[in-house]
Enzyme design. Structure first.
Site, PDB file in Angstrom:
ATOM      1  N   GLU A 151      -6.599  -1.354  -6.294  1.00  0.00           N
ATOM      2  CA  GLU A 151      -6.056  -0.070  -7.859  1.00  0.00           C
ATOM      3  C   GLU A 151      -4.690  -0.656  -8.293  1.00  0.00           C
ATOM      4  O   GLU A 151      -3.977  -1.547  -7.961  1.00  0.00           O
ATOM      5  CB  GLU A 151      -5.225   0.541  -6.771  1.00  0.00           C
ATOM      6  N   SER A 185       0.694  -1.328  -0.310  1.00  0.00           N
ATOM      7  CA  SER A 185       0.470  -0.150  -0.103  1.00  0.00           C
ATOM      8  C   SER A 185       1.132   1.431   0.117  1.00  0.00           C
ATOM      9  O   SER A 185       0.692   2.307  -0.613  1.00  0.00           O
ATOM     10  CB  SER A 185      -1.010   0.040   0.926  1.00  0.00           C
TER      11      SER A 185
HETATM   12  P1  NAD Z   1      -0.185  -9.520   8.072  1.00  0.00           P
HETATM   13  O1  NAD Z   1       0.936  -9.022   9.602  1.00  0.00           O
HETATM   14  O2  NAD Z   1      -1.164  -9.839   8.894  1.00  0.00           O
HETATM   15  O3  NAD Z   1       0.514 -10.608   7.494  1.00  0.00           O
HETATM   16  C1  NAD Z   1       1.791 -10.479   6.362  1.00  0.00           C
HETATM   17  C2  NAD Z   1       1.816 -11.964   6.645  1.00  0.00           C
HETATM   18  O4  NAD Z   1       3.272 -12.377   5.571  1.00  0.00           O
HETATM   19  C3  NAD Z   1       2.772 -12.894   7.725  1.00  0.00           C
HETATM   20  O5  NAD Z   1       1.248 -14.034   7.963  1.00  0.00           O
HETATM   21  C4  NAD Z   1       3.765 -13.669   7.700  1.00  0.00           C
HETATM   22  O6  NAD Z   1       4.487 -14.071   8.653  1.00  0.00           O
HETATM   23  C5  NAD Z   1       4.314 -12.938   5.959  1.00  0.00           C
HETATM   24  N1  NAD Z   1       5.555 -12.493   6.365  1.00  0.00           N
HETATM   25  C6  NAD Z   1       6.509 -12.238   6.186  1.00  0.00           C
HETATM   26  N2  NAD Z   1       7.391 -11.982   5.273  1.00  0.00           N
HETATM   27  C7  NAD Z   1       7.567 -12.433   4.432  1.00  0.00           C
HETATM   28  C8  NAD Z   1       8.348 -13.599   3.328  1.00  0.00           C
HETATM   29  N3  NAD Z   1       9.587 -12.594   3.724  1.00  0.00           N
HETATM   30  N4  NAD Z   1       7.714 -14.726   2.777  1.00  0.00           N
HETATM   31  C9  NAD Z   1       7.036 -14.703   3.092  1.00  0.00           C
HETATM   32  N5  NAD Z   1       5.419 -14.871   3.901  1.00  0.00           N
HETATM   33  C10 NAD Z   1       6.119 -13.674   4.765  1.00  0.00           C
HETATM   34  O7  NAD Z   1       0.465  -8.004   7.513  1.00  0.00           O
HETATM   35  P2  NAD Z   1      -1.370  -7.121   5.771  1.00  0.00           P
HETATM   36  O8  NAD Z   1      -2.068  -6.282   7.042  1.00  0.00           O
HETATM   37  O9  NAD Z   1      -2.286  -9.103   5.932  1.00  0.00           O
HETATM   38  O10 NAD Z   1       0.068  -6.811   4.935  1.00  0.00           O
HETATM   39  C11 NAD Z   1       0.059  -7.799   4.109  1.00  0.00           C
HETATM   40  C12 NAD Z   1       0.682  -6.665   2.792  1.00  0.00           C
HETATM   41  O11 NAD Z   1      -0.849  -6.224   2.632  1.00  0.00           O
HETATM   42  C13 NAD Z   1       1.233  -5.316   3.403  1.00  0.00           C
HETATM   43  O12 NAD Z   1       2.300  -5.410   2.379  1.00  0.00           O
HETATM   44  C14 NAD Z   1       0.313  -4.357   3.187  1.00  0.00           C
HETATM   45  O13 NAD Z   1       0.900  -3.264   3.272  1.00  0.00           O
HETATM   46  C15 NAD Z   1      -0.631  -5.044   2.368  1.00  0.00           C
HETATM   47  N6  NAD Z   1      -1.834  -3.997   2.657  1.00  0.00           N
HETATM   48  C16 NAD Z   1      -2.337  -4.423   3.765  1.00  0.00           C
HETATM   49  C17 NAD Z   1      -3.243  -3.546   4.371  1.00  0.00           C
HETATM   50  C18 NAD Z   1      -4.558  -3.479   5.778  1.00  0.00           C
HETATM   51  O14 NAD Z   1      -5.233  -2.974   5.136  1.00  0.00           O
HETATM   52  N7  NAD Z   1      -3.504  -4.500   6.508  1.00  0.00           N
HETATM   53  C19 NAD Z   1      -3.942  -2.806   3.230  1.00  0.00           C
HETATM   54  C20 NAD Z   1      -3.510  -3.541   1.602  1.00  0.00           C
HETATM   55  C21 NAD Z   1      -2.899  -3.632   1.900  1.00  0.00           C
END
Ligand code: NAD
Length: 496
Positions: free
Chosen positions: A155, A122
């Site tokens: 997006e 994001s």
């Molecule tokens: P989260 O912390 O809930 O999940 C991330 C997962 O990725 C964890 O289970 C972790 O163990 C795993 N992980 C970390 N490094 C890794 C690697 N190198 N290889 C494989 N797995 C790995 O995070 P999230 O909220 O789901 O966010 C994930 C992505 O989505 C981020 O880039 C975030 O910016 C983006 N995002 C989040 C939101 C939101 O509202 N949470 C919205 C849009 C985009």
């Protein structure tokens, strides 16, 4: 690319976003492989999806058979090598550029050269994540919103090297998953997180100068059609998260003062007042805490006047004329006036044009942009610092007679709704001016990504470009900083 052509999808990261993406892809008919670096997380994630899909079936949102079929398409894998045959990877891992770059570089050694690599980042530049890949043209942003199964927007973010066909393929694929896709150029905050900044920033600026309380400001913006006021929304998002997005947009724009974060918010973050999750933010969520409420004004007698004149023309003036007539109030009309509002025995109650009431005179009060049409909607107003006590008492009674629930604010230019909407329009205009998205894209993104009641260009079409520029120029003159710098896109169109 559509669901039929593209079969297997690898989702990397079984967190909140990854699981949502896996669910949506599986429900659209793909075989989904789920991988997470944390041992057991992908398998646990699959278990969680079993419950989610089961619950949807119990609620009748999908059939039991659909739930079973979707689940049968999802498998967890313990090593990325097991995903060699997929046609698309969607990455939803930790928000760190090094982690994302090294994951995609590793994947290039595993998947076929025509496999599309999508990132759900994001805030990180898609251009930067692609740097170092053998085939940077296949990397694209596929930015979902939380909760993924419910939020319609995706997006589709193109970096400098993203192939047009890859972006278009992901655009169409997102649509076939039941989403509304919008193309965006990879710039800080993409569309939604950039255009939304003023929604928070203007409120924080008003709080900084103590022009209003969180409860009052929220009430005014809710009345304008927003589902949540900025204060309750930030409390929900978390002040730490909201502050860090603002900071990242500010830094990524080379510290452009337009995006400067707020000292009010930093103090709350420093103090651990993070919002709902910590029990306190702008509002108090602890058990037994008093619920913040906007106090309804006591019924007050209908104002009296010797001479009432209704200034201005257009829908608002007509609405006021109807309200005065209904209240049996005799009045004259001044349709040639360059302001809209009432003149009562020489005192003025004027629609804000961005100047403060104090700038406009002594017995003057300004009121906010009334977007709500329902009677009794909260509307901000402010008296001049030189207004008589009589006018300070009478002005809100006139507003009540005109059908509003007046909320007194300090004499801040553009009050609440006018300045917030104008700044959202300004930010969207700059995004279009810089080729980040189209006007239609901005409108869809803001309505679907953050549930705005209208898109910025829809507001602009209902308002008036000239009036928006005048309002922003007035704010700029008042505060003398970069924040209210008018977008060249708007200024060019203000005089045509
Ligand atoms: P989260 O912390 O809930 O999940 C991330 C997962 O990725 C964890 O289970 C972790 O163990 C795993 N992980 C970390 N490094 C890794 C690697 N190198 N290889 C494989 N797995 C790995 O995070 P999230 O909220 O789901 O966010 C994930 C992505 O989505 C981020 O880039 C975030 O910016 C983006 N995002 C989040 C939101 C939101 O509202 N949470 C919205 C849009 C985009």
């Amino acid at each position: 690319m559509n669901s039929q052509e593209l079969n297997d999808v690898l989702v990397v990261g079984a967190g909140i976003m990854g699981l949502g993406i896996a669910q949506v892809a599986a429900q659209a008919g793909h075989s989904v492989l789920l991988f997470d670096l944390r041992e057991g997380a992908a398998a646990q994630g699959r278990d969680q999806l079993t419950q989610t899909l089961g619950a949807l079936a119990v609620k009748g949102k999908i059939t039991a058979q659909q739930a079973e079929q979707a689940l049968a398409r999802i498998s967890s894998i313990a090593s990325l090598e097991a995903a060699a045959g997929v046609g698309l990877v969607v990455e939803a891992i930790v928000e760190k550029i090094e982690a994302k770059r090294s994951l995609f570089q590793q994947l290039e050694g595993i998947v076929a050269p025509d496999c599309v690599l999508a990132t759900n980042t994001s805030s990180i530049s898609v251009t930067a994540i692609a740097n170092g890949l053998q085939h940077p043209g296949r990397l694209v942003g596929m930015h979902f919103f939380n909760p993924v199964p419910l939020m319609k927007l995706v997006e589709v973010v193109s970096g400098l090297q993203t192939d047009k066909a890859v972006a278009q393929g992901i655009f169409e694929l997102s649509q076939s998953w039941g989403k509304v896709a919008v193309h965006a150029r990879s710039t800080p905050g993409f569309i939604v997180n950039r255009i939304a900044r003023p929604y928070y920033a203007e409120t924080l600026a008003l709080l900084q100068e103590q022009a209003g309380t969180p409860g009052t400001i929220d009430a005014c913006l809710r009345a304008a059609g927003f589902r949540m006021g900025p204060c309750e929304l930030i409390d929900l998002i978390g002040h730490d998260t909201n502050f860090s997005v603002t900071q990242s947009v500010y830094e990524a724009n080379f510290y452009d003062k337009r995006y400067v974060p707020s000292g009010v918010q930093r103090e709350m973050v420093d103090g651990g007042l993070l919002g709902r999750k910590s029990g306190r933010g702008f509002f108090d969520y602890r058990e037994g805490a008093l619920k913040a409420a906007v106090v309804a004004a006591a019924a007050s007698p209908v104002p009296e006047a010797r001479a009432v004149c209704l200034h201005g023309r257009g829908p608002l003036a007509e609405r006021f004329a109807a309200a005065l007539t209904q209240a049996n109030m005799a009045f004259e009309r001044a349709t040639g006036s360059d302001w809209t509002g009432l003149e009562v025995d020489g005192a003025q109650l004027r629609l804000s044009d961005g100047r403060t009431a104090s700038q406009l005179g002594a017995d003057v009060a300004v009121f906010d942009l009334p977007l709500a049409t329902a009677p009794g909607a909260a509307l901000a107003w402010a008296p001049s610092l030189r207004a008589s006590l009589g006018w300070i008492d009478a002005a809100p009674r006139w507003l009540r007679l005109l059908g509003f629930a007046p909320q007194r604010l300090g004499d801040a230019p553009g009050l609440v709704v006018a300045r917030t909407i104008a700044m959202l329009i300004n930010e969207a205009a700059d995004a279009v001016h810089q080729g980040v998205c189209t006007a239609e894209g901005a409108d869809s993104a803001m309505k679907l990504g953050v549930n705005y009641p209208a898109g910025p260009f829809e507001w602009l079409a209902r308002w008036d470009t000239h009036a928006v520029v005048i309002l922003l120029d007035a704010l700029d003159a008042h505060y003398r900083g970069e924040r209210y710098r008018v977008s060249p896109w708007l200024r060019q169109r203000a005089w045509v």
